[in-house]
Design a protein around this motif. Structure first.
Motif, PDB file in Angstrom:
ATOM      1  N   GLU A 369       0.921  -1.228  -0.204  1.00  0.00           N
ATOM      2  CA  GLU A 369       0.173  -0.044  -0.012  1.00  0.00           C
ATOM      3  C   GLU A 369       1.001   1.464   0.035  1.00  0.00           C
ATOM      4  OE1 GLU A 369      -2.796  -0.071   2.975  1.00  0.00           O
ATOM      5  OE2 GLU A 369      -4.313  -1.609   1.808  1.00  0.00           O
ATOM      6  N   ASN A 398      -8.971  -0.032  -1.543  1.00  0.00           N
ATOM      7  CA  ASN A 398      -9.742   0.028  -0.158  1.00  0.00           C
ATOM      8  C   ASN A 398     -10.741   1.218  -0.010  1.00  0.00           C
ATOM      9  OD1 ASN A 398      -7.791   2.009   0.587  1.00  0.00           O
ATOM     10  ND2 ASN A 398      -6.663   0.171   1.620  1.00  0.00           N
ATOM     11  N   GLU A 399     -11.500   1.338   1.174  1.00  0.00           N
ATOM     12  CA  GLU A 399     -12.134   2.494   1.076  1.00  0.00           C
ATOM     13  C   GLU A 399     -11.328   3.890   1.062  1.00  0.00           C
ATOM     14  OE1 GLU A 399     -12.216  -0.106   3.034  1.00  0.00           O
ATOM     15  OE2 GLU A 399     -14.263  -0.828   3.158  1.00  0.00           O
ATOM     16  N   ALA A 400     -10.163   3.851   1.532  1.00  0.00           N
ATOM     17  CA  ALA A 400      -9.420   4.805   1.679  1.00  0.00           C
ATOM     18  C   ALA A 400      -8.871   5.310   0.263  1.00  0.00           C
ATOM     19  CB  ALA A 400      -8.088   4.910   2.694  1.00  0.00           C
ATOM     20  N   ASN A 401      -8.423   4.455  -0.585  1.00  0.00           N
ATOM     21  CA  ASN A 401      -7.790   4.939  -1.791  1.00  0.00           C
ATOM     22  C   ASN A 401      -8.723   4.703  -3.056  1.00  0.00           C
ATOM     23  OD1 ASN A 401      -7.703   2.328  -2.484  1.00  0.00           O
ATOM     24  ND2 ASN A 401      -5.520   2.196  -1.413  1.00  0.00           N
ATOM     25  N   SER A 403     -11.255   6.488  -4.341  1.00  0.00           N
ATOM     26  CA  SER A 403     -11.307   7.535  -4.969  1.00  0.00           C
ATOM     27  C   SER A 403     -10.344   8.004  -5.693  1.00  0.00           C
ATOM     28  CB  SER A 403     -11.869   8.710  -4.174  1.00  0.00           C
ATOM     29  OG  SER A 403     -10.836   8.975  -3.054  1.00  0.00           O
ATOM     30  N   THR A 404      -9.059   7.958  -5.309  1.00  0.00           N
ATOM     31  CA  THR A 404      -7.896   8.016  -6.083  1.00  0.00           C
ATOM     32  C   THR A 404      -7.780   7.144  -7.341  1.00  0.00           C
ATOM     33  OG1 THR A 404      -6.755   8.698  -4.081  1.00  0.00           O
ATOM     34  CG2 THR A 404      -5.424   8.678  -6.018  1.00  0.00           C
TER      35      THR A 404
END
Length: 1092
Positions: A369, A398-401, A403-404
């Motif tokens: 990651e 995952n939920e954090a990345n 959107s990028t």
């Protein structure tokens, strides 16, 4: 060394070939149209004549041209008879090139090669190691079963050769012989077992390769050599490292228990709601058995870690797979950075590395990651690399990345590479299924792509949307209607089939659109693809069952068309559907369940990574890359439940020194005392306990016991010193020092008990043991008792100190003044002590085991200007600059350490605070004594500090961090080979005596050519001393210059001789037990003495 390595002994070889080839072509007289075809023939005739010439220069020139032809890939097999005649040439260069040629063509021209077999057998006894090795290679290249016994004999002889290069070639020949005649396996295993014990790094990789080919299941051969292979690993050549690492990975999986149990046990710590604390405790006790890693397991992991920095991608990949398969999960993370570094290599390496990362990232996302951006696709990447990077990005999402990543994917969809764009759409679909929060966003984005101009993008979007809708069959009627309209424009069969399937599954949700779609499809049925036709039949059957009023005739029409279709699959499907949905007298019981069969709830498709099932193959192997078991693949075994006996890896070390009893007494005379000589603590505790009992019984018994202990402990200390192989001169100087201490204490006279007590306190703080404190307390009871007891204990304590110093100081060749500096011994000097008994003095004198030790001692170094090395540049150190040099003085921190002086400069305009040594990254065995932290260093200020480093007689780098209050800088010190020595003073007679004992393998020499003015005594002295810290030995001959030194760590002698010959030549000879240091020193001295 490869078979073509000799071809490049002279760089001009290739160029000569080209030129001579042109000359040969130009000299041909064109005979009509056939001039072109006769050029090669003519050129080869020219080479044959040169090979038959009497001149060695012509033969050598011909051989260079021939080897040049081979290097360019040209066929030179027709020259075999002419070349093989020169196999017995006296010229070593010709011989080498002939063997290079024969290795290439011996297999093709077996009959002619067999004629020269006696020559090859003679060459196996040649004094030149390259010729012996080449002869063995040629012999093993002649693949004729009749010479198998000769090959077997040659391999056995070569495996015992003095040259490691020849032994390496013997290991290579083992594999060739095994493939020729597998029946020789047992005899070859014996040779492999012998070669596995070889300590040369040159041989290790080759013999392990032979082991892997011949007997990979014979793990028992590895047990005794396991630790040696682990320690040699760093120094083995790169391809040998790859082979050894793969073999040790398999070995570790059979010999150690799983290090992952501990990680698994820590994951599930929550207790159930109704579970009591007692039950939980019992459960955790059953489950949690503390895991302790086997030291040999840790050794392998620790010794392979430095190889992650290797320049060879295969080595890095091998270490990465080892960490993945055998290290604890918490430690496997360090491989991620090294693997990401390999992504800067060429595309073939990238492809393999990315495949392995893709497999790893499924199970342990956290490892990669932090390097997410390293997997972003570049426009210059080939498609295979792009799709692999997409795979990894999907695994890491995952939920954090997310959107990028979705923004990144939007760019990829617009790519001109249509295959890559289609793969991106599939990736978006997988992200939508894996992360529920973005499912609707992805679905809307895919629906927008349906209006894309590119048909492939639209088709792939339809297929992915179909899978997503199948997973969430909620109110998505609008999307289905939108897709139904696309049927007129989309031509890709898979997309059309997907839309028809979706409409058929949801025909009850879109009752108005479905019949119209069927009508349109009935018109174009005959022109559709087979895949689409099958879905039209399915749609007709579903509508017939749910809306027969509108679609009965249409379905019958389609079934009639399908009945006469050219494809038998469609004809079969038509007959099946007709019997199932149109009831008649022949229909079976299935007709009643037709609706349930066609409109049953279908399981949603699983969008999984294609790398999910690859983890059962060992990473980095061909089988993993192809995802099928390749020939020769050796599977990794599962971890054993209980670790096999680790003692099988223990190697018996035979120490001959322990058999030697220098005091002249028989060994069996004192069997019980050996126990106490091994552990000083036990000896001291026994002394203190015996002295306590003596204090109760009276002063007479105390004295008697004390004298006995004196004799015992003195014998023990002499035994200990001989078994530890310490230098004898140190023992003598120690005994001398003790006698001086006794004399001084006699002169001072006896003081009262109080004074004695105070001074005892002082001696205890400077390093004495608990036994002293107990003796001091007991001595205050009565003066007469304490006096007698104290004397006995004092003498015993002196012997204890003697033993301790014998153990700690391996190199004692220092003067009395130095001993006072290095090892302050206050006890013998300060305390009132009676004279030593004659028997004790005799025993102490008996510690001197050699007569030569008295004349070999550490001398003062010859003055040379100190060479300064940069430790930390002021730009890197943010204003802090550091330089270091070797002052060539005995180190005050330890007699095994090399003294290093570091000069720190503050070149900035601010004060630098708290300068100190931070984390130390030292190789195994290396030790460092750091300087005391410096509180502050003013601007433009400078300070010099001293350090001691025990380099263990090697030029390995000592890496550590030089820290300030705010920063830490990684720095390293690498010693020149000459700074690992201390100068020794000895007579010419002793020099010759020691030199006579260090011959054969312990002697290296070289011839030096230089102008006579460079060989003057002062010039030779200056040059030698500049390179190495050696002492000058007086010489009775003007043409011979002798120098002596000893290694700082082990105290091994290093004898250097420069003997001037007639003319402008000289011979440089180095004698030492440390052959590696000797050869490196020779390599450094030779160019210095040669230059003006």
């Amino acid at each position: 060394m490869s078979s073509n390595s000799f071809a490049y002994t002279e760089q001009s070889g290739g160029g000569e070939t080209a030129e001579l080839g042109q000359e040969a072509t130009s000299t041909i007289s064109p005979s009509g149209a056939f001039g072109l075809f006769s050029s090669d023939l003519k050129k080869n005739e020219d080479l044959k004549q040169m090979l038959e010439s009497n001149k060695d220069s012509a033969k050598l020139d011909a051989m260079k041209r021939i080897v040049g032809m081979i290097a360019k890939g040209k066929n030179a097999s027709e020259l075999f008879p002419a070349v093989v005649k020169n196999v017995a040439s006296k010229n070593i260069e010709i011989k080498k090139l002939v063997y290079v040629y024969l290795v290439r063509y011996a297999e093709e021209q077996q009959d002619l090669a067999l004629l020269s077999i006696s020559t090859f057998q003679r060459a196996l006894k040649d004094p030149n190691q390259l010729i012996r090795a080449s002869a063995l290679r040629v012999l093993s290249s002649i693949r004729v079963p009749i010479i198998v016994p000769i090959m077997m004999l040659a391999i056995k002889e070569a495996s015992a050769d003095l040259s490691p290069y020849v032994r390496k070639n013997a290991a290579h020949a083992i594999q060739k012989l095994y493939s020729l005649d597998p029946e020789q396996k047992e005899m070859l295993i014996e040779v492999i077992e012998k070669l596995l014990k070889d300590k040369s790094t040159l041989v290790a990789g080759s013999v392990v390769m032979a082991f892997e080919e011949v007997c990979p299941d014979r793990i028992d051969l590895i047990h005794k050599n396991y630790r040696k292979l682990c320690n040699l690993l760093v120094d083995v050549e790169e391809w040998g490292q790859v082979v050894i690492i793969h073999m040790l990975t398999r070995y570790a999986r059979t010999q150690f228990v799983s290090p992952w149990k501990e990680d698994d046990g820590l994951e599930d710590n929550e207790k159930n709601f109704y579970e009591s604390d007692d039950e939980l405790k019992e459960k955790t006790e059953d489950r949690k058995k503390p895991y302790t890693m086997d030291p040999d397991h840790r050794l392998l992991i620790r010794n392979t870690k430095p190889l992650l920095q290797s320049r060879n991608a295969a080595v890095v990949m091998a270490v990465a797979q080892l960490y993945w398969h055998i290290s604890p999960k918490s430690e496997a993370g360090i491989i991620s950075k090294s693997l990401v570094r390999l992504l800067r290599s060429n595309r073939e390496v990238q492809y393999i590395v990315l495949q392995n990362i893709a497999t790893m990232s499924i199970q342990r996302k956290g490892m990669f990651e932090p390097y997410l951006k390293s997997f972003y696709v570049r426009s210059t990447d080939p498609t295979m690399i792009k799709t692999l990077k997409l795979e990894i990005l999907t695994n890491l999402a995952n939920e954090a990345n997310i959107s990028t990543l979705l923004r990144e994917f939007q760019t990829y969809v617009k790519s001109q590479d249509k295959q890559f764009a289609a793969a991106t759409i599939q990736t978006i679909g997988r992200c939508a299924t894996n992360i529920s929060e973005v499912t609707d966003t992805c679905l809307n984005g895919l629906v927008c792509l349906l209006s894309n101009r590119d048909e492939i993008v639209v088709a792939e979007s339809v297929v992915v949307i179909k899978k997503l809708l199948q997973m969430q069959p909620v109110q998505h009627g609008e999307i289905i209607k939108h897709m139904a309209k696309l049927l007129d424009s989309i031509t890709v069969p898979v997309a059309r089939a997907s839309i028809l399937w979706l409409i058929g599954e949801n025909c009850e949700r879109v009752p108005k659109i479905a019949p119209d779609v069927l009508r349109k499809m009935a018109k174009s049925f005959t022109n559709e693809d087979d895949l689409v036709k099958l879905q039209i039949l399915n749609l007709g059957a579903k509508l017939y069952l749910t809306n027969s009023k509108q679609t009965k005739l249409l379905t019958q029409y389609i079934l009639n068309l399908g009945k006469y279709d050219q494809n038998y699959d469609i004809r079969d499907r038509t007959r099946f559907i007709r019997q199932l949905i149109v009831p008649n007298e022949k229909s079976g019981a299935l007709s009643k369940y037709a609706k349930k069969i066609f409109l049953a709830q279908k399981p949603a498709p699983l969008l999984e990574s294609p790398f999910k099932d690859r983890d059962h193959f060992q990473l980095g192997t061909l089988s993993h890359t192809l995802n099928i078991k390749a020939s020769g693949y050796l599977e990794l075994s599962n971890w054993p439940e209980v670790a096999p006996d680790p003692s099988v890896r223990n190697v018996e070390v035979i120490e001959l020194a322990k058999e030697w009893t220098p005091t002249g007494k028989a060994k069996k005379e004192n069997p019980a005392k050996k126990f106490y000589s091994e552990s000083e603590e036990e000896e001291e505790s026994s002394d203190s306990s015996s002295s306590d009992s003596e204090s109760e019984s009276g002063s007479e018994s105390g004295e008697g016991g004390g004298s006995e202990e004196e004799e015992d402990s003195s014998e023990d200390s002499s035994e200990g010193s001989s078994s530890e192989e310490e230098s004898e001169s140190g023992d003598e100087s120690e005994a001398e020092h003790k006698r001086m201490a006794t004399r001084n204490s006699k002169n001072k006279g006896k003081s009262d008990t109080e004074d004695g007590k105070k001074k005892n306190e002082k001696s205890r703080t400077s390093g004495s043991s608990d036994a002293d404190s107990s003796s001091i307390e007991s001595s205050s009871d009565s003066e007469s008792e304490s006096e007698s007891e104290y004397e006995s204990r004092k003498t015993t304590k002196e012997i204890g100190k003697q033993t301790k110093q014998d153990r700690n100081l391996l190199t004692k060749d220092v003067s009395l003044l130095d001993l006072d500096d290095f090892n302050p011994i206050s006890t013998p000097v300060v305390l009132p002590t009676p004279a030593l008994s004659p028997s004790l003095i005799a025993d102490l004198e008996g510690l001197n085991l050699s007569t030569s030790s008295s004349v070999i001692s550490v001398g003062t170094p010859v003055f040379v200007p100190g060479k300064t090395h940069v430790l930390l540049h002021r730009m890197s150190g943010k204003g802090l600059a550091a330089n270091y040099f070797f002052p060539r003085q005995p180190c005050i921190f330890g007699d095994k350490m090399v003294s290093v002086q570091i000069t720190l400069n503050n070149t900035s305009d601010r004060k630098i605070e708290n300068i100190h040594i931070g984390e130390k990254k030292l190789p195994v065995g290396m030790q460092m004594h750091v300087f005391h932290p410096i509180d502050s260093l003013e601007p433009e200020g400078s300070i010099t500090v001293s350090m001691g480093i025990d380099f263990c007689d090697s030029t390995q780098t000592a890496s550590f961090q030089l820290c300030t209050k705010d920063d830490c800088f990684n720095v390293s010190i690498q010693p020149p080979i000459g700074e690992l020595l201390l100068p020794v003073t000895m007579s010419e007679k002793d020099f010759k005596k020691e030199q006579g004992m260090l011959t054969g393998m312990n002697e290296t020499s070289a011839v030096i050519i230089a102008a006579p003015q460079n060989f003057t005594p002062s010039m030779v002295l200056q040059k030698v001393v500049n390179v190495a810290n050696v002492g000058v030995v007086p010489s009775g001959q003007d043409n011979i210059h002798r120098f002596a030194a000893k290694t700082v760590h082990s105290g091994s002698l290093m004898l250097v001789t420069v003997e001037l010959k007639e003319g402008s030549t000289a011979q440089l000879i180095i004698n030492t037990e440390k052959t590696v240091i000797g050869s490196v020193l020779l390599r450094e001295l030779k160019p210095v003495l040669s230059q003006g």
